[in-house]
Design an enzyme around this catalytic site. Structure first.
Site, PDB file in Angstrom:
ATOM      1  N   HIS A   1      39.936  51.540  41.965  1.00  0.00           N
ATOM      2  CA  HIS A   1      39.918  50.341  41.123  1.00  0.00           C
ATOM      3  C   HIS A   1      38.565  49.634  41.228  1.00  0.00           C
ATOM      4  CE1 HIS A   1      41.860  46.577  39.416  1.00  0.00           C
ATOM      5  NE2 HIS A   1      40.736  46.099  39.931  1.00  0.00           N
ATOM      6  N   GLU A   2      38.096  49.427  42.457  1.00  0.00           N
ATOM      7  CA  GLU A   2      36.825  48.722  42.628  1.00  0.00           C
ATOM      8  C   GLU A   2      35.652  49.569  42.145  1.00  0.00           C
ATOM      9  OE1 GLU A   2      37.079  45.602  43.117  1.00  0.00           O
ATOM     10  OE2 GLU A   2      39.215  45.850  43.540  1.00  0.00           O
TER      11      GLU A   2
ATOM     12  N   HIS B   1      35.197  49.131  38.429  1.00  0.00           N
ATOM     13  CA  HIS B   1      34.343  47.967  38.137  1.00  0.00           C
ATOM     14  C   HIS B   1      32.873  48.333  38.359  1.00  0.00           C
ATOM     15  CE1 HIS B   1      37.378  44.848  37.710  1.00  0.00           C
ATOM     16  NE2 HIS B   1      37.898  45.088  38.900  1.00  0.00           N
TER      17      HIS B   1
END
Ligand SMILES: [Zn+2]
Ligand SMILES: [Zn+2]
Length: 147
Positions: free
Chosen positions: A64-65, A68
Site C-alpha cells: 500500500h505504501e 503511494h
C-alpha cells in the site's frame, strides 16, 4: 527483520522497481499500518501489524505504501481517491485499510439461565437485554482481551 532490506525486496519483487529512500518503524501510528511522506520520500511502518498479523498481511501494508511511493515519483495520481492509485493497489494486491488492533478489549456476557456467552465491542445495558436463546437474564463477565 531488517525493514529497509525487506521494503527494497517487496518493491523489486512486487513492483519491479527499486525503493531508494529511507524507511523506519513507527510505533505511534494508530489508525494506519504505514505512512508515506512525499516531502522526503521516506516511509513509516507500524510494528504492530507485523507482530499481530504476521508477514503476509504486513507485506500487503508495505505494498500500500509503496503504491503511494512509486506513483508519486512517476507523477501519477498517488492519493487514495486517484484512479492510478486504486488500479495499482489492486494490481499488486495491497491492503486498502490497515487491520484493527487485535488487543482491543471486548465485553463478555453470559446468560444466567442457560450459560450461553457472547461478546460485544461495546458495553450493553443488562436490564434492557435478554438472552437470545432462552430469554434469561444476562451477566457481565470480566473483561478479557481477545488474544
Ligand atoms: Zn495510504
Ligand atoms: Zn439463556
Amino acid at each position: 527483520m531488517d525493514l529497509t532490506n525487506y521494503v527494497q525486496k517487496v518493491s523489486l519483487e512486487d513492483f519491479g522497481k527499486p525503493f531508494r529512500h529511507r524507511v523506519v518503524w513507527n510505533r505511534r501510528l494508530r489508525t494506519s499500518g504505514g505512512r508515506f511522506f512525499p516531502h522526503d520520500g521516506h516511509l513509516d511502518f507500524s510494528p504492530r501489524i507485523l507482530e499481530e498479523y504476521g508477514e503476509a498481511i504486513f507485506r500487503q501494508v508495505v505494498r500500500h505504501e509503496l503504491t503511494h511511493y512509486h506513483l508519486y515519483f512517476e507523477n501519477k495520481g498517488y492519493k487514495h481517491g486517484d484512479a492510478d492509485f486504486k488500479r495499482l493497489l489492486k494490481e499488486v494486491d495491497g491492503l486498502q485499510y490497515a487491520p484493527p488492533p487485535k488487543n482491543r478489549r471486548l465485553h463478555i456476557y453470559s446468560c444466567r439461565s442457560c450459560g450461553l456467552s457472547f461478546q460485544r465491542q461495546r458495553r450493553i445495558h443488562l436490564d434492557r437485554y435478554r438472552c437470545g436463546s432462552c430469554g434469561g437474564r444476562l451477566q457481565d463477565q470480566a473483561n478479557q482481551p481477545q488474544g
